[in-house]
Scaffold this motif. Sequence first.
Motif, PDB file in Angstrom:
ATOM      1  N   ASP A   1      36.324  35.837  41.561  1.00 26.97           N
ATOM      2  CA  ASP A   1      35.512  36.939  41.065  1.00 26.97           C
ATOM      3  C   ASP A   1      36.021  37.421  39.709  1.00 26.97           C
ATOM      4  O   ASP A   1      37.234  37.489  39.469  1.00 26.97           O
ATOM      5  CB  ASP A   1      35.559  38.123  42.042  1.00 26.97           C
ATOM      6  CG  ASP A   1      34.561  37.976  43.177  1.00 26.97           C
ATOM      7  OD1 ASP A   1      33.734  37.053  43.134  1.00 26.97           O
ATOM      8  OD2 ASP A   1      34.626  38.792  44.114  1.00 26.97           O
ATOM      9  N   THR A   2      35.104  37.787  38.814  1.00 25.95           N
ATOM     10  CA  THR A   2      35.443  38.368  37.528  1.00 25.95           C
ATOM     11  C   THR A   2      34.980  39.825  37.483  1.00 25.95           C
ATOM     12  O   THR A   2      34.242  40.287  38.356  1.00 25.95           O
ATOM     13  CB  THR A   2      34.774  37.599  36.384  1.00 25.95           C
ATOM     14  OG1 THR A   2      33.346  37.761  36.482  1.00 25.95           O
ATOM     15  CG2 THR A   2      35.120  36.107  36.446  1.00 25.95           C
ATOM     16  N   LEU A   3      35.400  40.555  36.450  1.00 22.10           N
ATOM     17  CA  LEU A   3      34.953  41.936  36.290  1.00 22.10           C
ATOM     18  C   LEU A   3      33.441  42.001  36.164  1.00 22.10           C
ATOM     19  O   LEU A   3      32.798  42.926  36.661  1.00 22.10           O
ATOM     20  CB  LEU A   3      35.608  42.560  35.055  1.00 22.10           C
ATOM     21  CG  LEU A   3      37.141  42.612  35.027  1.00 22.10           C
ATOM     22  CD1 LEU A   3      37.620  43.366  33.795  1.00 22.10           C
ATOM     23  CD2 LEU A   3      37.699  43.248  36.290  1.00 22.10           C
ATOM     24  N   LYS A   4      32.866  41.006  35.516  1.00 15.51           N
ATOM     25  CA  LYS A   4      31.409  40.960  35.360  1.00 15.51           C
ATOM     26  C   LYS A   4      30.712  40.810  36.701  1.00 15.51           C
ATOM     27  O   LYS A   4      29.641  41.374  36.922  1.00 15.51           O
ATOM     28  CB  LYS A   4      31.032  39.806  34.430  1.00 15.51           C
ATOM     29  CG  LYS A   4      29.551  39.662  34.173  1.00 15.51           C
ATOM     30  CD  LYS A   4      29.288  38.530  33.185  1.00 15.51           C
ATOM     31  CE  LYS A   4      27.800  38.366  32.933  1.00 15.51           C
ATOM     32  NZ  LYS A   4      27.531  37.281  31.956  1.00 15.51           N
ATOM     33  N   ASP A   5      31.315  40.053  37.619  1.00 14.91           N
ATOM     34  CA  ASP A   5      30.714  39.871  38.944  1.00 14.91           C
ATOM     35  C   ASP A   5      30.617  41.204  39.691  1.00 14.91           C
ATOM     36  O   ASP A   5      29.679  41.421  40.465  1.00 14.91           O
ATOM     37  CB  ASP A   5      31.543  38.884  39.779  1.00 14.91           C
ATOM     38  CG  ASP A   5      31.488  37.469  39.235  1.00 14.91           C
ATOM     39  OD1 ASP A   5      30.447  37.088  38.684  1.00 14.91           O
ATOM     40  OD2 ASP A   5      32.493  36.755  39.363  1.00 14.91           O
ATOM     41  N   TRP A   6      31.574  42.067  39.481  1.00 14.86           N
ATOM     42  CA  TRP A   6      31.608  43.332  40.218  1.00 14.86           C
ATOM     43  C   TRP A   6      30.871  44.445  39.493  1.00 14.86           C
ATOM     44  O   TRP A   6      30.145  45.209  40.110  1.00 14.86           O
ATOM     45  CB  TRP A   6      33.067  43.766  40.457  1.00 14.86           C
ATOM     46  CG  TRP A   6      33.727  43.047  41.585  1.00 14.86           C
ATOM     47  CD1 TRP A   6      33.592  41.729  41.929  1.00 14.86           C
ATOM     48  CD2 TRP A   6      34.635  43.618  42.526  1.00 14.86           C
ATOM     49  NE1 TRP A   6      34.368  41.439  43.017  1.00 14.86           N
ATOM     50  CE2 TRP A   6      35.026  42.585  43.409  1.00 14.86           C
ATOM     51  CE3 TRP A   6      35.165  44.881  42.701  1.00 14.86           C
ATOM     52  CZ2 TRP A   6      35.905  42.790  44.454  1.00 14.86           C
ATOM     53  CZ3 TRP A   6      36.061  45.101  43.739  1.00 14.86           C
ATOM     54  CH2 TRP A   6      36.426  44.055  44.610  1.00 14.86           C
ATOM     55  N   GLY A   7      31.080  44.594  38.182  1.00 14.52           N
ATOM     56  CA  GLY A   7      30.506  45.718  37.448  1.00 14.52           C
ATOM     57  C   GLY A   7      31.386  46.953  37.550  1.00 14.52           C
ATOM     58  O   GLY A   7      32.252  47.075  38.430  1.00 14.52           O
ATOM     59  N   GLU A   8      31.147  47.890  36.637  1.00 15.27           N
ATOM     60  CA  GLU A   8      31.999  49.065  36.486  1.00 15.27           C
ATOM     61  C   GLU A   8      32.114  49.897  37.758  1.00 15.27           C
ATOM     62  O   GLU A   8      33.219  50.293  38.158  1.00 15.27           O
ATOM     63  CB  GLU A   8      31.441  49.945  35.354  1.00 15.27           C
ATOM     64  CG  GLU A   8      32.181  51.250  35.156  1.00 15.27           C
ATOM     65  CD  GLU A   8      31.549  52.112  34.083  1.00 15.27           C
ATOM     66  OE1 GLU A   8      32.077  53.219  33.839  1.00 15.27           O
ATOM     67  OE2 GLU A   8      30.524  51.703  33.491  1.00 15.27           O
ATOM     68  N   PHE A   9      31.006  50.182  38.428  1.00 13.09           N
ATOM     69  CA  PHE A   9      31.051  51.163  39.503  1.00 13.09           C
ATOM     70  C   PHE A   9      31.591  50.586  40.801  1.00 13.09           C
ATOM     71  O   PHE A   9      32.219  51.294  41.588  1.00 13.09           O
ATOM     72  CB  PHE A   9      29.672  51.802  39.671  1.00 13.09           C
ATOM     73  CG  PHE A   9      29.279  52.581  38.451  1.00 13.09           C
ATOM     74  CD1 PHE A   9      29.818  53.833  38.229  1.00 13.09           C
ATOM     75  CD2 PHE A   9      28.447  52.037  37.493  1.00 13.09           C
ATOM     76  CE1 PHE A   9      29.507  54.553  37.084  1.00 13.09           C
ATOM     77  CE2 PHE A   9      28.125  52.743  36.339  1.00 13.09           C
ATOM     78  CZ  PHE A   9      28.661  54.004  36.138  1.00 13.09           C
ATOM     79  N   ARG A  10      31.409  49.278  41.033  1.00 12.41           N
ATOM     80  CA  ARG A  10      32.073  48.667  42.181  1.00 12.41           C
ATOM     81  C   ARG A  10      33.578  48.611  41.936  1.00 12.41           C
ATOM     82  O   ARG A  10      34.375  48.851  42.857  1.00 12.41           O
ATOM     83  CB  ARG A  10      31.518  47.263  42.440  1.00 12.41           C
ATOM     84  CG  ARG A  10      32.110  46.634  43.696  1.00 12.41           C
ATOM     85  CD  ARG A  10      31.604  45.252  43.978  1.00 12.41           C
ATOM     86  NE  ARG A  10      32.357  44.652  45.065  1.00 12.41           N
ATOM     87  CZ  ARG A  10      32.337  43.369  45.380  1.00 12.41           C
ATOM     88  NH1 ARG A  10      31.569  42.528  44.694  1.00 12.41           N
ATOM     89  NH2 ARG A  10      33.065  42.913  46.378  1.00 12.41           N
ATOM     90  N   LEU A  11      33.981  48.316  40.697  1.00 16.20           N
ATOM     91  CA  LEU A  11      35.404  48.317  40.375  1.00 16.20           C
ATOM     92  C   LEU A  11      36.017  49.695  40.620  1.00 16.20           C
ATOM     93  O   LEU A  11      37.110  49.815  41.188  1.00 16.20           O
ATOM     94  CB  LEU A  11      35.612  47.908  38.919  1.00 16.20           C
ATOM     95  CG  LEU A  11      35.402  46.428  38.595  1.00 16.20           C
ATOM     96  CD1 LEU A  11      35.299  46.223  37.089  1.00 16.20           C
ATOM     97  CD2 LEU A  11      36.544  45.580  39.161  1.00 16.20           C
ATOM     98  N   LEU A  12      35.315  50.747  40.205  1.00 17.83           N
ATOM     99  CA  LEU A  12      35.823  52.099  40.412  1.00 17.83           C
ATOM    100  C   LEU A  12      35.934  52.443  41.892  1.00 17.83           C
ATOM    101  O   LEU A  12      36.968  52.926  42.362  1.00 17.83           O
ATOM    102  CB  LEU A  12      34.900  53.103  39.710  1.00 17.83           C
ATOM    103  CG  LEU A  12      35.050  53.236  38.196  1.00 17.83           C
ATOM    104  CD1 LEU A  12      33.927  54.095  37.626  1.00 17.83           C
ATOM    105  CD2 LEU A  12      36.409  53.832  37.835  1.00 17.83           C
ATOM    106  N   ASN A  13      34.855  52.183  42.645  1.00 16.10           N
ATOM    107  CA  ASN A  13      34.775  52.655  44.028  1.00 16.10           C
ATOM    108  C   ASN A  13      35.550  51.799  45.018  1.00 16.10           C
ATOM    109  O   ASN A  13      36.027  52.303  46.038  1.00 16.10           O
ATOM    110  CB  ASN A  13      33.314  52.743  44.457  1.00 16.10           C
ATOM    111  CG  ASN A  13      32.578  53.856  43.747  1.00 16.10           C
ATOM    112  OD1 ASN A  13      33.129  54.926  43.523  1.00 16.10           O
ATOM    113  ND2 ASN A  13      31.336  53.601  43.369  1.00 16.10           N
TER     114      ASN A  13
END
Length: 366
Positions: A9-21
């Motif tokens: 998985d990359t940061l792009k796969d998750w997106g900002e708000f999934r990364l935060l939460n």
Amino acid sequence: MSKRERSDDTLKDWGEFRLLNELILPILRRGSAGEELGDDCAFLSLNTAEQQLVVTTDVGPKPLVWAIGHESYRTWGWYTVLANASDLAAAGANPLAFTTSVEAPAEMLVSNFREYFEGLDAACTAFSLKNAGGNIRVAPRFACHGTAFGTIPNSEQVGRSTCQPGDSIVSIGRNGYFISSYLKASRLGDLGQLSASERDAVLRPVPQIREMQILRKAKVLSSATDNSDGVMGSLWNIIERSNVGIELWLDDQKIPNYVHQEALQHGLDPKNLYLFWGDWQIIASVKSGRLDDFKRIIGQENINASVIGVAIHGEKGVWGIEGERRSRLRLLRNENFVDRSFNENPISHTDYLLKTSLYDTDIEAD
């Protein structure tokens, strides 16, 4: 490791708000930050029973007007302070100080560097923030980040997590004025064709600091967050922290005439403009039973604010109300690390927010 996380998985796969939460907040809440993390600002106890220190940090976003040829570093400096001051406003804080970290290529013109700091200084003065210095360093491209400090009485903290079903949802500030003014400038090809108020909306917007201090002192608000990523994003900030749903009133008469007029010129749905970012208003909830007090205060204090919906029990989400129609709305907002983010491509991001249907057609209307 999250149950849904894959090793590639990359940061792009998750997106900002999934990364935060799912990643950042769980890690920090278990360790150095504590459970309080998750609002626009952090609230830090001081060696006093009366005051808390309020801290926030944010990027200095390149102003959207650069996309139509207004490449002003003075405006960029203003926006660097604005993005952070708006977070202080969401907390109802008293502004205190501001610091920066600025990166620039060695080939950058000194005149542009000077303009940036002139804009930054003008905004600090306008928003009552003492500039406490910072850092500059060489880098391949220009970038800037700011940190703002404020104070707030211990008993008057406003965050995102205390909205209750039955509370009224309000917007403190104008709705859709920034994007309507920007679209008008792009259509006419000249910022000089705008009124003074419209030019200020795109070049020198202001945070709702005074307004939120008044409302915070009156203790009529149950939650608040600023609109930096879109009204839908702000609503979801409250929804996710407070575990509520929201009904949003979207009848035509609720939407200002300036929004309708510019939407018609571009063949756009006025609701998309109405829910856009850029006005730096505060999206908040008013305690059940205190709405009359709220209306009295905004009238007495000449605060531009409107009631736009209500918090409800049940499933998390936003439902648009137009006449007898009640339908679930898409979550249209800016989000980092994904293709449609403002930082990846401001024009495609703007098109996405303005031209995507608000209604989620995959979910039937109630």
